[in-house]
Design an enzyme around this catalytic site. Structure first.
Site, mmCIF file in Angstrom:
data_model
loop_
_atom_site.group_PDB
_atom_site.id
_atom_site.type_symbol
_atom_site.label_atom_id
_atom_site.label_comp_id
_atom_site.label_asym_id
_atom_site.label_seq_id
_atom_site.Cartn_x
_atom_site.Cartn_y
_atom_site.Cartn_z
ATOM 1 N N ARG A 230 0.853 -1.190 0.000
ATOM 2 C CA ARG A 230 0.000 0.000 0.000
ATOM 3 C C ARG A 230 0.894 1.248 0.000
ATOM 4 N NH1 ARG A 230 -3.588 -2.648 -1.549
ATOM 5 N NH2 ARG A 230 -5.513 -3.227 -0.482
ATOM 6 N N HIS A 278 -0.702 0.442 -9.822
ATOM 7 C CA HIS A 278 -1.452 -0.495 -8.967
ATOM 8 C C HIS A 278 -2.038 -1.650 -9.807
ATOM 9 C CE1 HIS A 278 -3.744 -0.718 -4.893
ATOM 10 N NE2 HIS A 278 -3.545 -1.927 -5.390
HETATM 11 P P1 NAP Z 1 -1.737 -11.615 5.014
HETATM 12 O O1 NAP Z 1 -1.885 -13.029 4.584
HETATM 13 O O2 NAP Z 1 -2.655 -11.093 6.078
HETATM 14 O O3 NAP Z 1 -0.219 -11.440 5.509
HETATM 15 C C1 NAP Z 1 0.205 -10.307 6.184
HETATM 16 C C2 NAP Z 1 1.614 -10.535 6.723
HETATM 17 O O4 NAP Z 1 2.078 -9.324 7.337
HETATM 18 C C3 NAP Z 1 1.659 -11.628 7.803
HETATM 19 O O5 NAP Z 1 2.846 -12.373 7.660
HETATM 20 C C4 NAP Z 1 1.711 -10.815 9.107
HETATM 21 O O6 NAP Z 1 2.362 -11.468 10.169
HETATM 22 C C5 NAP Z 1 2.536 -9.625 8.652
HETATM 23 N N1 NAP Z 1 2.326 -8.465 9.537
HETATM 24 C C6 NAP Z 1 1.193 -7.752 9.709
HETATM 25 N N2 NAP Z 1 1.392 -6.770 10.620
HETATM 26 C C7 NAP Z 1 2.675 -6.882 11.010
HETATM 27 C C8 NAP Z 1 3.477 -6.173 11.942
HETATM 28 N N3 NAP Z 1 3.000 -5.137 12.641
HETATM 29 N N4 NAP Z 1 4.759 -6.562 12.115
HETATM 30 C C9 NAP Z 1 5.253 -7.620 11.425
HETATM 31 N N5 NAP Z 1 4.547 -8.340 10.514
HETATM 32 C C10 NAP Z 1 3.272 -7.965 10.325
HETATM 33 O O7 NAP Z 1 -1.864 -10.602 3.789
HETATM 34 P P2 NAP Z 1 -1.695 -10.937 2.217
HETATM 35 O O8 NAP Z 1 -2.897 -11.577 1.682
HETATM 36 O O9 NAP Z 1 -0.381 -11.594 2.014
HETATM 37 O O10 NAP Z 1 -1.658 -9.433 1.624
HETATM 38 C C11 NAP Z 1 -0.661 -8.506 2.031
HETATM 39 C C12 NAP Z 1 -0.973 -7.123 1.503
HETATM 40 O O11 NAP Z 1 -0.683 -7.044 0.106
HETATM 41 C C13 NAP Z 1 -2.435 -6.690 1.568
HETATM 42 O O12 NAP Z 1 -2.789 -6.240 2.860
HETATM 43 C C14 NAP Z 1 -2.488 -5.570 0.554
HETATM 44 O O13 NAP Z 1 -2.185 -4.351 1.207
HETATM 45 C C15 NAP Z 1 -1.362 -5.911 -0.432
HETATM 46 N N6 NAP Z 1 -1.877 -6.226 -1.793
HETATM 47 C C16 NAP Z 1 -1.557 -5.423 -2.835
HETATM 48 C C17 NAP Z 1 -2.010 -5.717 -4.118
HETATM 49 C C18 NAP Z 1 -1.611 -4.892 -5.333
HETATM 50 O O14 NAP Z 1 -2.233 -5.014 -6.395
HETATM 51 N N7 NAP Z 1 -0.575 -4.085 -5.272
HETATM 52 C C19 NAP Z 1 -2.827 -6.847 -4.330
HETATM 53 C C20 NAP Z 1 -3.126 -7.665 -3.241
HETATM 54 C C21 NAP Z 1 -2.651 -7.347 -1.969
HETATM 55 P P3 NAP Z 1 1.772 -12.832 10.813
HETATM 56 O O15 NAP Z 1 1.930 -13.885 9.732
HETATM 57 O O16 NAP Z 1 2.649 -13.104 11.979
HETATM 58 O O17 NAP Z 1 0.332 -12.568 11.141
#
Ligand code: NAP
Length: 315
Positions: A230, A278
């Protein structure tokens, strides 16, 4: 006979057709109303599907049962201070989405690693200049901030190109060939070993502006940054300063604090920054519609919902 449920689609009206058609096909018994296009009584809404609904909208629906996000990230919902947190929020998790995100990470890591931008410049000048990457993949350390659904797949695909991988998360991970760093106390050590840093964190109060001058100073000299999570994760001015000072070698950015990226932004023309609008992953509306229809069926059958956001963690 059970009463028909009503789903509110909260997306820009001009885009609504992308989802109304597959929703109608997949769930002919579901009433679908489009916010700002159709007249509706808020009391009749059972379910909502959207991405960044206008603040206050979801809190104004007294019989809402479940909210489905069209995106993997739910920061657009949680930015609404009136979001009704007693209502479960289901985020979009999809193998194809993770695969496209991982592809983007692999592609931009390799473009940087293989110095492709330099060869693009040589081609422009019609210059035949041979050069090899300064490092082998085995000696290049890639670090992924956020090793969840998408970060894990990106790490595994990059590992398969022989990069030296690590991931940072809140909780410790066990992923073959990916060193795990967990929690704030291990962040500096993780950054210090990351020649290429990829951000795949959710945007929460804890992670906002995590890519800042201090973080960049902790990366090795000539490190490269890829932000695909983001725009709110990055302090854009700090990135430009770290590149212009010669500490960072460059960056690839898919997401921005303000989207669309304003024409006046210096990021557009910076010679060491690659900008994409994006588009790292574009989800298939049919798959998104199916995700919501399946979730509604689970909810109606009294089964537990999947991929429900934990409001205390913020993701
Ligand atoms: P996810 O499965 O919820 O994974 C989030 C990861 O971040 C987990 O490993 C979590 O740790 C870690 N995390 C969260 N808060 C943290 C903190 N304060 N300190 C350390 N680690 C932290 O999410 P996802 O599905 O992989 O998606 C990730 C992000 O990608 C989305 O939220 C979105 O913003 C972005 N995204 C972007 C696009 C684009 O087109 N550019 C598309 C899709 C997604 P734990 O494993 O320990 O819980």
């Amino acid at each position: 006979m059970t009463a028909r449920s009503t789903l509110l689609l909260a997306v820009p009206v001009s885009w609504a057709g992308l989802w109304t058609a597959p929703l109608a096909e997949l769930a002919p018994d579901l009433n679908i109303v489009v916010h700002e296009r159709d007249k509706y009584d808020p009391k009749t809404i059972d379910y909502a599907l959207g991405f960044r609904p206008e603040p206050g909208l979801l809190g104004s629906l007294p019989n809402l049962k479940v909210v489905f996000s069209l995106g993997a990230g739910v920061d657009g919902f949680l930015a609404d201070s009136n979001y009704p947190k007693q209502i479960p929020l289901v985020r979009f998790v999809d193998h194809q989405l993770s695969r496209e995100m991982a592809q983007y990470c692999v592609m931009h890591t390799l473009i940087h690693h293989r110095q492709q931008r330099m060869f693009d410049g040589f081609q422009q000048e019609r210059k035949w200049r041979q050069s090899v990457p300064p490092r082998h993949t085995e000696d290049t350390r890639v670090g992924i901030l956020g090793i969840g659904e998408i970060g894990t797949m990106a790490a595994e695909r990059l590992r398969d190109h022989d990069f030296k991988m690590a991931g940072w998360s809140r909780t410790r991970k066990q992923i073959a060939g990916v060193e795990s760093f967990a929690g704030h106390d291990e962040l500096a050590k993780f950054l210090g070993r990351s020649d290429i840093l990829i951000c795949l964190l959710p945007l929460t109060p804890d992670t906002r502006h995590i890519l800042n001058a201090k973080t960049f100073a902790q990366l090795p000299k000539n490190a490269f940054v890829i932000n695909v999570a983001r725009g709110g994760h990055l302090k854009e001015q700090d990135l430009i300063a770290a590149i212009d000072s010669g500490h960072l070698s460059g960056a690839t950015l898919d997401v921005f604090e303000t989207e669309p990226l304003p024409e006046s932004s210096p990021l557009w023309s910076h010679p060491r920054i690659t900008v994409t609008p994006h588009v790292a992953a574009i989800s298939d509306p049919r798959v998104m519609a199916k995700n919501a229809v399946d979730g509604i069926a689970r909810h109606k059958a009294g089964k537990p919902l999947e991929n429900v956001v934990d409001f205390t963690r913020g993701y």
